[in-house]
Design a protein around this motif. Structure first.
Motif, PDB file in Angstrom:
ATOM      1  N   THR A  31      49.156  10.225  35.037  1.00  0.00           N
ATOM      2  CA  THR A  31      49.079  11.182  36.048  1.00  0.00           C
ATOM      3  C   THR A  31      50.437  11.468  36.766  1.00  0.00           C
ATOM      4  OG1 THR A  31      47.951  10.088  37.952  1.00  0.00           O
ATOM      5  CG2 THR A  31      46.418  11.107  36.516  1.00  0.00           C
ATOM      6  N   TYR A  35      52.856  14.835  37.673  1.00  0.00           N
ATOM      7  CA  TYR A  35      53.802  15.273  38.840  1.00  0.00           C
ATOM      8  C   TYR A  35      55.133  15.318  38.584  1.00  0.00           C
ATOM      9  CZ  TYR A  35      49.211  14.799  41.586  1.00  0.00           C
ATOM     10  OH  TYR A  35      48.030  15.037  42.051  1.00  0.00           O
ATOM     11  N   ARG A  36      55.646  14.274  37.704  1.00  0.00           N
ATOM     12  CA  ARG A  36      56.975  14.270  37.632  1.00  0.00           C
ATOM     13  C   ARG A  36      57.537  15.569  36.537  1.00  0.00           C
ATOM     14  NH1 ARG A  36      59.766   9.310  37.477  1.00  0.00           N
ATOM     15  NH2 ARG A  36      58.517   7.698  38.634  1.00  0.00           N
ATOM     16  N   THR A  96      59.826  13.995  43.356  1.00  0.00           N
ATOM     17  CA  THR A  96      58.274  14.224  42.999  1.00  0.00           C
ATOM     18  C   THR A  96      57.411  14.164  44.114  1.00  0.00           C
ATOM     19  OG1 THR A  96      58.974  13.461  40.864  1.00  0.00           O
ATOM     20  CG2 THR A  96      56.289  13.407  41.738  1.00  0.00           C
ATOM     21  N   ALA A 100      54.058  16.041  45.081  1.00  0.00           N
ATOM     22  CA  ALA A 100      52.979  15.291  45.351  1.00  0.00           C
ATOM     23  C   ALA A 100      52.272  15.389  46.656  1.00  0.00           C
ATOM     24  CB  ALA A 100      53.032  13.748  45.169  1.00  0.00           C
ATOM     25  N   ARG A 106      48.326  19.699  44.375  1.00  0.00           N
ATOM     26  CA  ARG A 106      47.342  18.565  43.901  1.00  0.00           C
ATOM     27  C   ARG A 106      46.088  19.148  43.605  1.00  0.00           C
ATOM     28  NH1 ARG A 106      49.497  13.542  45.470  1.00  0.00           N
ATOM     29  NH2 ARG A 106      47.592  12.606  44.435  1.00  0.00           N
ATOM     30  N   ARG A 127      47.460   7.564  41.762  1.00  0.00           N
ATOM     31  CA  ARG A 127      47.340   7.145  43.127  1.00  0.00           C
ATOM     32  C   ARG A 127      45.647   7.410  43.587  1.00  0.00           C
ATOM     33  NH1 ARG A 127      51.582   6.252  41.403  1.00  0.00           N
ATOM     34  NH2 ARG A 127      53.656   5.775  42.329  1.00  0.00           N
ATOM     35  N   ASP A 128      45.324   8.686  43.261  1.00  0.00           N
ATOM     36  CA  ASP A 128      44.103   9.377  44.011  1.00  0.00           C
ATOM     37  C   ASP A 128      43.211   9.289  42.670  1.00  0.00           C
ATOM     38  OD1 ASP A 128      45.361  11.070  42.284  1.00  0.00           O
ATOM     39  OD2 ASP A 128      44.832  12.717  43.628  1.00  0.00           O
ATOM     40  N   ARG A 177      58.814   5.155  49.135  1.00  0.00           N
ATOM     41  CA  ARG A 177      57.818   5.729  48.200  1.00  0.00           C
ATOM     42  C   ARG A 177      56.266   5.327  48.729  1.00  0.00           C
ATOM     43  NH1 ARG A 177      58.968   5.080  42.092  1.00  0.00           N
ATOM     44  NH2 ARG A 177      57.035   6.468  41.807  1.00  0.00           N
ATOM     45  N   ASP A 181      53.382   7.650  49.813  1.00  0.00           N
ATOM     46  CA  ASP A 181      52.117   7.854  49.102  1.00  0.00           C
ATOM     47  C   ASP A 181      51.002   7.287  49.871  1.00  0.00           C
ATOM     48  OD1 ASP A 181      53.023   8.081  46.453  1.00  0.00           O
ATOM     49  OD2 ASP A 181      53.390   6.253  45.757  1.00  0.00           O
ATOM     50  N   ARG A 184      50.296  10.460  52.998  1.00  0.00           N
ATOM     51  CA  ARG A 184      50.178  11.729  52.558  1.00  0.00           C
ATOM     52  C   ARG A 184      48.957  12.046  53.061  1.00  0.00           C
ATOM     53  NH1 ARG A 184      51.760  11.124  47.281  1.00  0.00           N
ATOM     54  NH2 ARG A 184      49.749  10.087  46.776  1.00  0.00           N
TER      55      ARG A 184
HETATM   56  O1   DC Z   1      53.350   6.624  39.045  1.00  0.00           O
HETATM   57  P1   DC Z   1      54.625   7.338  38.992  1.00  0.00           P
HETATM   58  O2   DC Z   1      55.809   6.542  39.727  1.00  0.00           O
HETATM   59  O3   DC Z   1      55.061   7.770  37.876  1.00  0.00           O
HETATM   60  O4   DC Z   1      54.351   8.696  39.930  1.00  0.00           O
HETATM   61  C1   DC Z   1      55.566   9.613  40.491  1.00  0.00           C
HETATM   62  C2   DC Z   1      54.979  10.306  41.766  1.00  0.00           C
HETATM   63  O5   DC Z   1      53.823  10.905  41.413  1.00  0.00           O
HETATM   64  C3   DC Z   1      54.893   9.268  42.664  1.00  0.00           C
HETATM   65  O6   DC Z   1      55.788   9.677  44.036  1.00  0.00           O
HETATM   66  C4   DC Z   1      53.323   9.661  43.374  1.00  0.00           C
HETATM   67  C5   DC Z   1      52.947  10.611  42.540  1.00  0.00           C
HETATM   68  N1   DC Z   1      51.550  10.485  42.161  1.00  0.00           N
HETATM   69  C6   DC Z   1      50.671  11.233  42.896  1.00  0.00           C
HETATM   70  O7   DC Z   1      50.945  11.758  44.103  1.00  0.00           O
HETATM   71  N2   DC Z   1      49.479  11.102  42.481  1.00  0.00           N
HETATM   72  C7   DC Z   1      49.159  10.580  41.403  1.00  0.00           C
HETATM   73  N3   DC Z   1      47.840  10.546  40.588  1.00  0.00           N
HETATM   74  C8   DC Z   1      50.006   9.945  40.531  1.00  0.00           C
HETATM   75  C9   DC Z   1      51.360  10.304  41.015  1.00  0.00           C
END
Ligand code: DC
Length: 219
Positions: A31, A35-36, A96, A100, A106, A127-128, A177, A181, A184
């Protein structure tokens, strides 16, 4: 069946989720890559990253897909274009955060991810996922590791790709980060109450995958 793996940057989520998915014959849903990918589009279209409304309307007019092909790395498609490489640049990684943190974006992402979860059995990392996207997932893991170990892994990963690494700057970025994260308002990084915590500080990738695989087959 949906299996979720959440945790901070650098804990090894993507690598472990990918291997676990392969072992189970499931699809892999990265996921963070989604977002990226939207960040890549926002940067290309020169959308102001502080402009939440513009980002939401961009998200609604974008198609992001993850292509799982047997024996090949996951392909990230942005409106049909393969952006698997572009999403890994330092600029995209740093920007990103704007994507995010935007609640409306979202919301769109969560809908896409839930639809993907209906299509096939999968292992998703993010993350979520255990808290917001798939609160009823069959198995949830929260993967963590000591901050210093997470930094070391990122440094080794970048060096292995032949990239120059400023270790101090990398540690600062990772701490930033983590803060972004966890602080938020919508969809923060948080362990779901029913998630199994896995501390990978002293584990190899294979050990972490074995641990999860066994837990899935034990229940
Ligand atoms: O896992 P990653 O480092 O590729 O994630 C990139 C960015 O996306 C990171 O800043 C957190 C965000 N992200 C998020 O907010 N929710 C998710 N489910 C996955 C990633």
């Amino acid at each position: 069946m949906v299996i979720t793996i959440d945790g901070p940057a650098g804990a090894g989520k993507s690598t472990i989720a990918k291997l676990l998915a392969k072992r189970l014959g499931f699809a892999f849903m990265d996921t963070g890559a989604m977002y990226r990918a939207l960040t890549v589009k926002a940067m290309r279209c020169q959308v102001r990253l502080e402009d939440a409304d513009a980002l939401v309307s961009l998200a609604k007019n974008t198609h992001i897909d993850l292509l799982n092909e047997p024996g090949k790395p996951l392909k990230v498609l942005l409106d049909g274009e393969d952006v698997s490489e572009a999403i890994r640049s330092v600029d995209v990684t740093n920007n990103t955060f704007y994507i995010a943190r935007t609640p409306g974006v979202r919301h769109v992402m969560v809908e896409w991810q839930q639809k993907m979860g209906l299509r096939q059995s999968m292992v998703g990392d993010g993350r979520d996922l255990g808290t917001v996207v798939f609160p009823k997932a069959e198995y949830k893991f929260f993967l963590d590791a000591d901050f210093k170990v997470r930094c070391r892994r990122r440094i080794d990963e970048m060096r292995a790709k032949g990239q120059d690494v400023d270790e101090e700057a990398l540690a600062k970025d990772l701490a930033e980060r983590d803060h972004q994260d966890t602080s938020r308002k919508v969809g923060p990084l948080k362990q779901a109450d029913d998630a199994i915590r896995v501390d990978s500080t002293n584990m190899s990738i294979d050990e972490a995958v074995d641990f999860m695989f066994l837990r899935i087959h034990q229940k």
